[in-house]
Motif scaffolding. Structure first.
Motif, PDB file in Angstrom:
ATOM      1  N   GLY A   1       0.775  -1.352  -0.107  1.00 16.97           N
ATOM      2  CA  GLY A   1       0.003  -0.153   0.095  1.00 16.97           C
ATOM      3  C   GLY A   1       0.915   1.334   0.095  1.00 16.97           C
ATOM      4  N   LEU A   2       0.272   2.215   0.604  1.00 18.66           N
ATOM      5  CA  LEU A   2       0.986   3.537   0.595  1.00 18.66           C
ATOM      6  C   LEU A   2       2.352   3.521   1.410  1.00 18.66           C
ATOM      7  CD1 LEU A   2      -2.192   5.801   1.381  1.00 18.66           C
ATOM      8  CD2 LEU A   2      -1.257   5.412  -0.807  1.00 18.66           C
ATOM      9  N   GLY A   3       2.324   2.696   2.487  1.00 22.32           N
ATOM     10  CA  GLY A   3       3.634   2.684   3.091  1.00 22.32           C
ATOM     11  C   GLY A   3       4.624   2.214   2.340  1.00 22.32           C
TER      12      GLY A   3
ATOM     13  N   ILE B   1      15.212  10.214   8.606  1.00 21.91           N
ATOM     14  CA  ILE B   1      13.714  10.218   8.113  1.00 21.91           C
ATOM     15  C   ILE B   1      12.909   9.303   8.857  1.00 21.91           C
ATOM     16  CG2 ILE B   1      12.455  10.014   6.129  1.00 21.91           C
ATOM     17  CD1 ILE B   1      14.762  10.704   4.300  1.00 21.91           C
ATOM     18  N   LEU B   2      11.780   9.740   9.213  1.00 24.92           N
ATOM     19  CA  LEU B   2      10.817   8.624   9.807  1.00 24.92           C
ATOM     20  C   LEU B   2       9.337   8.994   9.127  1.00 24.92           C
ATOM     21  CD1 LEU B   2       9.763   6.748  12.276  1.00 24.92           C
ATOM     22  CD2 LEU B   2       9.238   8.682  13.511  1.00 24.92           C
ATOM     23  N   VAL B   3       8.845   7.786   8.495  1.00 19.83           N
ATOM     24  CA  VAL B   3       7.538   7.894   8.225  1.00 19.83           C
ATOM     25  C   VAL B   3       6.526   7.054   8.933  1.00 19.83           C
ATOM     26  CG1 VAL B   3       6.054   7.437   6.306  1.00 19.83           C
ATOM     27  CG2 VAL B   3       8.532   8.285   5.763  1.00 19.83           C
ATOM     28  N   ASN B   4       5.668   7.724   9.999  1.00 22.17           N
ATOM     29  CA  ASN B   4       4.824   6.997  10.715  1.00 22.17           C
ATOM     30  C   ASN B   4       3.528   6.636   9.863  1.00 22.17           C
ATOM     31  OD1 ASN B   4       5.903   6.849  13.271  1.00 22.17           O
ATOM     32  ND2 ASN B   4       5.717   9.230  13.326  1.00 22.17           N
ATOM     33  N   ASN B   5       2.902   5.323  10.063  1.00 24.67           N
ATOM     34  CA  ASN B   5       2.206   4.933   9.305  1.00 24.67           C
ATOM     35  C   ASN B   5       1.525   3.656   9.959  1.00 24.67           C
ATOM     36  OD1 ASN B   5       0.391   4.490   6.976  1.00 24.67           O
ATOM     37  ND2 ASN B   5       1.553   2.928   6.019  1.00 24.67           N
ATOM     38  N   ASN B   6       0.030   3.460   9.865  1.00 21.83           N
ATOM     39  CA  ASN B   6      -0.538   2.457  10.600  1.00 21.83           C
ATOM     40  C   ASN B   6      -2.048   2.296  10.145  1.00 21.83           C
ATOM     41  OD1 ASN B   6      -0.955   0.287  12.265  1.00 21.83           O
ATOM     42  ND2 ASN B   6      -0.805   0.986  14.199  1.00 21.83           N
ATOM     43  N   GLY B   7      -2.398   1.205  10.149  1.00 17.28           N
ATOM     44  CA  GLY B   7      -3.671   0.960   9.549  1.00 17.28           C
ATOM     45  C   GLY B   7      -4.687   1.397  10.731  1.00 17.28           C
ATOM     46  N   GLY B   8      -5.731   2.108  10.247  1.00 18.02           N
ATOM     47  CA  GLY B   8      -6.823   2.347  11.221  1.00 18.02           C
ATOM     48  C   GLY B   8      -7.893   1.231  11.844  1.00 18.02           C
ATOM     49  N   PRO B   9      -8.437   1.735  12.874  1.00 17.59           N
ATOM     50  CA  PRO B   9      -9.599   0.788  13.452  1.00 17.59           C
ATOM     51  C   PRO B   9     -10.675   0.729  12.381  1.00 17.59           C
ATOM     52  CG  PRO B   9      -9.132   2.885  14.966  1.00 17.59           C
ATOM     53  CD  PRO B   9      -8.428   3.172  13.415  1.00 17.59           C
ATOM     54  N   PRO B  10     -11.112  -0.578  12.529  1.00 15.22           N
ATOM     55  CA  PRO B  10     -12.247  -0.889  11.498  1.00 15.22           C
ATOM     56  C   PRO B  10     -13.280  -0.114  11.570  1.00 15.22           C
ATOM     57  CG  PRO B  10     -12.215  -2.452  13.295  1.00 15.22           C
ATOM     58  CD  PRO B  10     -10.881  -1.583  13.488  1.00 15.22           C
ATOM     59  N   ARG B  11     -14.267   0.004  10.755  1.00 12.91           N
ATOM     60  CA  ARG B  11     -15.518   0.983  10.503  1.00 12.91           C
ATOM     61  C   ARG B  11     -16.352   0.493  11.571  1.00 12.91           C
ATOM     62  NH1 ARG B  11     -17.948   4.370   7.007  1.00 12.91           N
ATOM     63  NH2 ARG B  11     -16.205   4.041   5.303  1.00 12.91           N
TER      64      ARG B  11
ATOM     65  N   PHE C   1      -7.243   5.869  -2.452  1.00 12.30           N
ATOM     66  CA  PHE C   1      -6.103   5.124  -3.311  1.00 12.30           C
ATOM     67  C   PHE C   1      -6.185   3.639  -3.666  1.00 12.30           C
ATOM     68  CE2 PHE C   1      -4.063   9.099  -2.107  1.00 12.30           C
ATOM     69  CZ  PHE C   1      -3.100   9.581  -2.802  1.00 12.30           C
ATOM     70  N   GLU C   2      -5.841   3.385  -4.808  1.00 14.48           N
ATOM     71  CA  GLU C   2      -5.927   2.035  -5.258  1.00 14.48           C
ATOM     72  C   GLU C   2      -5.134   1.208  -4.638  1.00 14.48           C
ATOM     73  OE1 GLU C   2      -8.323   0.177  -6.685  1.00 14.48           O
ATOM     74  OE2 GLU C   2      -8.153   1.075  -8.508  1.00 14.48           O
ATOM     75  N   THR C   3      -5.488   0.708  -3.417  1.00 12.40           N
ATOM     76  CA  THR C   3      -4.692  -0.143  -2.477  1.00 12.40           C
ATOM     77  C   THR C   3      -5.658  -1.207  -2.207  1.00 12.40           C
ATOM     78  OG1 THR C   3      -5.486   0.811  -0.468  1.00 12.40           O
ATOM     79  CG2 THR C   3      -3.365   1.673  -1.460  1.00 12.40           C
ATOM     80  N   ARG C   4      -5.100  -2.266  -1.581  1.00  8.89           N
ATOM     81  CA  ARG C   4      -5.724  -3.649  -1.178  1.00  8.89           C
ATOM     82  C   ARG C   4      -6.806  -3.141  -0.002  1.00  8.89           C
ATOM     83  NH1 ARG C   4      -0.635  -7.893  -0.769  1.00  8.89           N
ATOM     84  NH2 ARG C   4      -0.013  -7.806  -2.821  1.00  8.89           N
ATOM     85  N   ARG C   5      -6.471  -2.331   0.730  1.00  7.39           N
ATOM     86  CA  ARG C   5      -7.349  -1.999   1.834  1.00  7.39           C
ATOM     87  C   ARG C   5      -8.483  -1.329   1.357  1.00  7.39           C
ATOM     88  NH1 ARG C   5      -7.198  -0.611   7.379  1.00  7.39           N
ATOM     89  NH2 ARG C   5      -8.725   1.316   7.911  1.00  7.39           N
ATOM     90  N   LEU C   6      -8.665  -0.470   0.158  1.00  7.02           N
ATOM     91  CA  LEU C   6      -9.533   0.191  -0.392  1.00  7.02           C
ATOM     92  C   LEU C   6     -10.400  -0.717  -1.171  1.00  7.02           C
ATOM     93  CD1 LEU C   6     -10.919   2.860  -1.552  1.00  7.02           C
ATOM     94  CD2 LEU C   6      -9.699   2.743  -3.683  1.00  7.02           C
ATOM     95  N   GLN C   7      -9.636  -1.688  -1.756  1.00 10.56           N
ATOM     96  CA  GLN C   7     -10.360  -2.826  -2.588  1.00 10.56           C
ATOM     97  C   GLN C   7     -11.311  -3.631  -1.662  1.00 10.56           C
ATOM     98  OE1 GLN C   7      -7.102  -4.629  -4.605  1.00 10.56           O
ATOM     99  NE2 GLN C   7      -6.736  -2.908  -5.913  1.00 10.56           N
ATOM    100  N   SER C   8     -10.567  -4.068  -0.489  1.00  8.93           N
ATOM    101  CA  SER C   8     -11.345  -4.991   0.394  1.00  8.93           C
ATOM    102  C   SER C   8     -12.525  -4.210   1.058  1.00  8.93           C
ATOM    103  CB  SER C   8     -10.231  -5.505   1.640  1.00  8.93           C
ATOM    104  OG  SER C   8      -9.895  -4.601   2.327  1.00  8.93           O
TER     105      SER C   8
ATOM    106  N   PRO D   1      -0.853   4.676  -5.795  1.00  9.57           N
ATOM    107  CA  PRO D   1       0.090   5.057  -4.385  1.00  9.57           C
ATOM    108  C   PRO D   1       1.250   5.496  -5.001  1.00  9.57           C
ATOM    109  CG  PRO D   1      -1.022   2.765  -4.470  1.00  9.57           C
ATOM    110  CD  PRO D   1      -1.422   3.396  -5.850  1.00  9.57           C
ATOM    111  N   ALA D   2       1.704   5.119  -6.262  1.00  8.13           N
ATOM    112  CA  ALA D   2       3.167   5.709  -6.716  1.00  8.13           C
ATOM    113  C   ALA D   2       3.241   7.242  -6.386  1.00  8.13           C
ATOM    114  CB  ALA D   2       3.461   5.253  -8.103  1.00  8.13           C
ATOM    115  N   GLU D   3       2.288   7.953  -6.732  1.00  5.81           N
ATOM    116  CA  GLU D   3       2.072   9.617  -6.589  1.00  5.81           C
ATOM    117  C   GLU D   3       1.971   9.829  -5.282  1.00  5.81           C
ATOM    118  OE1 GLU D   3      -1.395  11.054  -8.733  1.00  5.81           O
ATOM    119  OE2 GLU D   3      -2.393   9.201  -8.419  1.00  5.81           O
ATOM    120  N   PHE D   4       1.575   9.153  -4.499  1.00  7.55           N
ATOM    121  CA  PHE D   4       1.469   9.244  -3.020  1.00  7.55           C
ATOM    122  C   PHE D   4       3.110   9.183  -2.648  1.00  7.55           C
ATOM    123  CE2 PHE D   4       1.309   8.602   1.401  1.00  7.55           C
ATOM    124  CZ  PHE D   4       0.001   9.477   1.746  1.00  7.55           C
ATOM    125  N   GLY D   5       3.593   8.289  -2.972  1.00  5.74           N
ATOM    126  CA  GLY D   5       5.119   7.942  -2.373  1.00  5.74           C
ATOM    127  C   GLY D   5       5.963   9.151  -2.913  1.00  5.74           C
ATOM    128  N   LYS D   6       5.589   9.816  -3.942  1.00  7.65           N
ATOM    129  CA  LYS D   6       6.604  10.812  -4.553  1.00  7.65           C
ATOM    130  C   LYS D   6       6.297  12.063  -3.608  1.00  7.65           C
ATOM    131  CE  LYS D   6       6.778   9.107  -9.351  1.00  7.65           C
ATOM    132  NZ  LYS D   6       8.104   8.626  -9.380  1.00  7.65           N
TER     133      LYS D   6
END
Length: 259
Positions: free
Chosen positions: A18-20, A84-94, A186-193, A225-230
């Motif tokens: 994904g985005l990370g 450099i530190l990039v903090n990222n974590n999946g959020g709680p379920p809906r 963003f077109e990620t597995r999280r979005l798709q699921s 996701p690539a444009e987010f990474g950039k």
């Protein structure tokens, strides 16, 4: 553009996919040694191999739960210094806010607020001493536009934003910046699921739901996701030292506000 990051050490949390992962890929492409992280060791090893093949960079894979002290220790031990530190974590379920009990609330706040703050605490003094540091926190556009059912995620991430906003100003004079990236769809597995579950719940074809969702985004597409990474890599670059304490929404124009 040369981002001025050759030889820097970067840690990217939750980066096996994904985005990370997109952020890790772009930082590796810019010349960083990158530490990637996740809980699934096999998936993480595969991601590390693919990033190495694509970029030629040194990539360390650390399978760990960074919400624990042990996990953080393992992550920080992978490189001698952290630039450099990039903090990222999946959020709680809906969930309906009425159904969120105390344990779930505490878990959500620890994952999306406390853990990133703890990591910042552990790297920021070294950054200020060396005169360079870039911290990027991946939150969500729901920080600015809360969504029903994502109340815990929105609240915890907004708390992180508020907490670190003051910290950002306190270290800006040492060429250390702290910023926030707020992704939309963003077109990620999280979005798709999530879309698959929603389509099933509504009893409509998946592609119908995807078409409806795209139609609500002014850009008429999901993000790559690539444009987010950039975007992340630029905020981590040598050229972004005058940008700090900012929340950059990347959502194809879906957020309607001006602030």
């Amino acid at each position: 553009m040369d981002l001025g990051l050759k030889g820097r050490n970067a840690i990217v949390c939750a980066s096996s996919q994904g985005l990370g992962r997109a952020c890790a890929m772009e930082l590796a492409r810019a010349g960083c040694t990158v530490v990637i992280n996740g809980r699934d060791a096999d998936k993480l090893a595969q991601a590390a191999a693919e990033i190495r093949k694509e970029t030629g960079a040194t990539v360390h894979a650390v399978a760990a739960d960074v919400s624990t002290r042990e996990g953080q220790d393992a992550l920080l031990a992978a490189v001698p210094t952290v630039d450099i530190l990039v903090n990222n974590n999946g959020g709680p379920p809906r969930a309906d806010f009425r159904d969120i009990d105390r344990d779930a609330m505490l878990k959500g706040v620890v994952g999306n607020m406390v853990t990133p703050i703890e990591l910042v605490q552990r790297v920021i003094d070294g950054m200020t001493e060396r005169g360079f540091g870039r911290i990027v926190n991946i939150t969500s556009f729901s920080v600015k536009m809360p969504l029903n059912g994502l109340d815990l995620s929105s609240g915890a991430r907004a708390g992180l934003t508020g907490f670190l906003a003051g910290v950002a100003r306190s270290v800006a004079g040492s060429n250390v910046t702290i910023n926030f990236l707020l992704p939309g769809s963003f077109e990620t597995r999280r979005l798709q699921s999530g879309q698959e579950a929603s389509a099933k719940q509504q009893g409509i074809p998946l592609e119908t739901l995807r078409d409806q969702t795209r139609a609500q985004i002014p850009a008429k597409r999901f993000g790559d996701p690539a444009e987010f990474g950039k975007a992340c890599a630029f905020l981590c670059s040598a050229h972004s030292g005058y940008i700090t304490g900012q929340s950059l929404v990347i959502d194809g124009g879906a957020y309607p506000g001006i602030l």
